[in-house]
Scaffold this active site. Structure first.
Site, mmCIF file in Angstrom:
data_model
loop_
_atom_site.group_PDB
_atom_site.id
_atom_site.type_symbol
_atom_site.label_atom_id
_atom_site.label_comp_id
_atom_site.label_asym_id
_atom_site.label_seq_id
_atom_site.Cartn_x
_atom_site.Cartn_y
_atom_site.Cartn_z
ATOM 1 N N ASN A 131 29.782 34.149 46.289
ATOM 2 C CA ASN A 131 29.580 34.390 44.853
ATOM 3 C C ASN A 131 29.857 33.172 43.976
ATOM 4 O OD1 ASN A 131 32.270 34.892 45.558
ATOM 5 N ND2 ASN A 131 32.613 36.169 43.767
ATOM 6 N N GLU A 229 42.332 36.167 48.193
ATOM 7 C CA GLU A 229 41.778 36.540 46.891
ATOM 8 C C GLU A 229 40.673 37.547 47.188
ATOM 9 O OE1 GLU A 229 43.117 35.720 44.205
ATOM 10 O OE2 GLU A 229 44.101 33.789 44.539
ATOM 11 N N CYS A 263 34.560 38.572 41.205
ATOM 12 C CA CYS A 263 35.712 39.435 41.483
ATOM 13 C C CYS A 263 36.462 39.790 40.198
ATOM 14 C CB CYS A 263 36.631 38.781 42.504
ATOM 15 S SG CYS A 263 36.956 37.066 42.153
ATOM 16 N N GLU A 433 46.510 31.066 43.391
ATOM 17 C CA GLU A 433 45.867 29.763 43.480
ATOM 18 C C GLU A 433 45.943 29.103 42.104
ATOM 19 O OE1 GLU A 433 41.999 31.367 45.224
ATOM 20 O OE2 GLU A 433 42.466 29.733 46.592
#
Ligand code: NAP
Ligand code: MG
Length: 454
Positions: A131, A229, A263, A433
């Site tokens: 993505n 993630e 996301c 992150e």
């Protein structure tokens, strides 16, 4: 060796054949990265910083080329793709300041001196989804390299082209051979080998919650470090006291950007009952205006979905006509196009309301009051992102503290800023992150005591 034919999602036509690595090739590259670690970790902090800045400079000189590759391979709008390539440059620049600031601590102890060191882990395996092929790669490799690790990176099978180019640019920038390695291949082969090969000391995975869980299980075998993630079903919570015009104007971009394959997509809109009609009227105008068109046009706000498979998966979430509030437009012709779609959720059990669709579908649900809004927002196994719209400062603070998600925006839909930590609550992930502390996830803390008594 097998090959994969990259397909242009906007036209469904083949672009290029890419060789997919097998197990033997994967092991060979991991071994090379392991060997390169011995010298890379010893490169002085200033020189490592210079090399990362030089990598950033070369990426900057190739922004347009990288962006056009992403349009071709992933169907991202050219505007987004330029931002994504620029994000790789920015993240490299940001972490180029890290090697010279990788401080330990001196801790007061009796009879000696105590110092902590932040030591690199070794080979880091970065597994990237389709993505956001460029930014998600950069969030892994830039801090990993800055901390003195070497990297093996597996792009998604569907979107390898920009990662392969970044690997070449790293070499042009003078990053030594074996330090940053891009290995196109299948998740079940290359990705799985990162998990099982003991020379890989950590996995950074972004993708589906389902695969993330299996990677976490696999990593347990070697107590391998892992950052995850995963998915999201983020809420865009709009109170009646908010600037409804602004909230409605921003709501399409908050969920339909990247065709909803994000996301952080705000795929549940929670709107206070007393503002429902006004919001829906304005939202409909904004959705109808949202430009879904060929992604190489500067005016495009949304392109196609990534693949035929994703189009079919998204299609499965379409309920009967009575639940569709309104839709936007899409071009006719080939390619994996899906029009932005707004659903009225009448139950929190609706699949479209609960599950991550990863496509341009949003569910709208009305709420009564603050307590109700928080309860609805938290009624999810996910907890990645979200927005809160209100002019009442006290309420904005209370609600942002109460929503169980890692990244919230008040009166804004922005999600990821490389200066700040990013990651999920609950089944949206593990670890963080980006931001000032990212190197903690790529180092071990070593404590050394020096006896001064003899
Ligand atoms: P995925 O299967 O989780 O893929 C993500 C990455 O993991 C890809 O590089 C994939 O390689 C790799 N992978 C797959 N199986 C693996 C395994 N057993 N071991 C190691 N690596 C493995 O995601 P997807 O199938 O592309 O998408 C499915 C759904 O996941 C989407 O519809 C969406 O709901 C969610 N998703 C979420 C995010 C996010 O950013 N949170 C990103 C992507 C997808 P291959 O490409 O070769 O399979
Ligand atoms: Mg998959």
């Amino acid at each position: 060796m097998s090959t994969y034919t990259v397909i242009n999602p906007a036209t469904a036509s083949p672009v290029k054949d890419i060789s997919m690595a097998d197990l033997t090739q994967t092991d060979a590259v991991i071994a090379k990265a392991h060997k390169a670690f011995e010298t890379w970790r010893k490169v002085s902090p200033g020189d490592r910083a210079k090399l990362l800045r030089s990598f950033a400079r070369i990426v900057d000189e190739h922004i347009e080329e990288l962006a056009l590759l992403e349009v071709l391979n992933s169907g991202h709008t050219i505007g987004n793709a330029r931002w994504e390539a620029g994000n790789v440059r920015d993240v490299l620049n940001y972490y180029s300041a890290a090697p010279e600031r990788l401080f330990g601590r001196q801790i007061p102890v009796p009879n000696g001196i105590d110092i902590t060191f932040k030591e690199p882990l070794g080979v880091i395996g970065v597994i990237v989804p389709w993505n956001f092929p460029m930014p998600i790669a950069g969030w892994g490799f830039a801090p990993a390299l800055a901390a003195g690790n070497t990297v093996v990176l597996k792009p998604a099978e569907l979107t390898p082209m920009t990662a392969i180019r970044l690997g070449e640019l790293a070499k042009d920038a003078g990053i030594p051979d074996g330090v940053f390695n891009v290995i196109p291949g299948k998740g079940s082969i290359v990705g799985d080998r990162f998990v099982t090969n003991p020379l890989v000391r950590k996995i950074v995975f972004t993708g589906s919650t389902q695969v993330g869980k299996s990677i976490m299980k696999g990593c347990a075998d070697q107590v391998k470090r892992v950052t995850l993630e995963l998915g999201g079903k983020s809420a865009n919570i709009i109170f009646a006291d908010a600037d409804i015009e602004k909230a409605a104007a921003g709501a399409p971009g908050a969920v339909f950007d990247n065709a909803g394959q994000d996301c952080c997509a705000r795929s549940r809109i929670l709107i206070q009952k007393s503002a429902y009609d006004k919001f829906m009227e304005l939202f409909e105008v904004a959705v109808k205006k949202f430009r879904v068109e060929s992604p190489d046009l500067d005016t495009a706000e949304m392109g196609p979905l990534i693949s035929k498979g994703q189009l079919d998966r998204v299609q499965e979430y379409m309920p009967d006509q009575s639940k569709i509030a309104f839709t936007g437009s899409k071009p006719t012709g080939d390619g994996f196009w899906f029009a932005p779609t707004v659903l009225m959720a009448d139950s929190t059990n609706d699949r479209a309301y609960r599950e991550e669709i990863f496509g341009p579908i949003v569910s709208v649900m009305a709420f009564d009051d603050e307590e109700d809004a928080i309860k609805l927002a938290n009624d999810s196994e996910y907890g990645l992102s979200g927005s809160i719209w209100s002019r009442d400062i006290g309420r904005a603070v209370r609600v942002s503290r109460a929503v169980e998600a890692g990244n919230l925006s008040v009166n804004s839909n922005s999600s990821v800023r490389y200066w700040t930590p990013f990651g999920g609550y609950k089944q949206s992930g593990l670890g963080r992150e980006l931001g000032p502390d990212a190197l903690d996830a790529f180092t071990e803390t070593k404590n050394v005591f020096f006896d001064t008594q003899n």
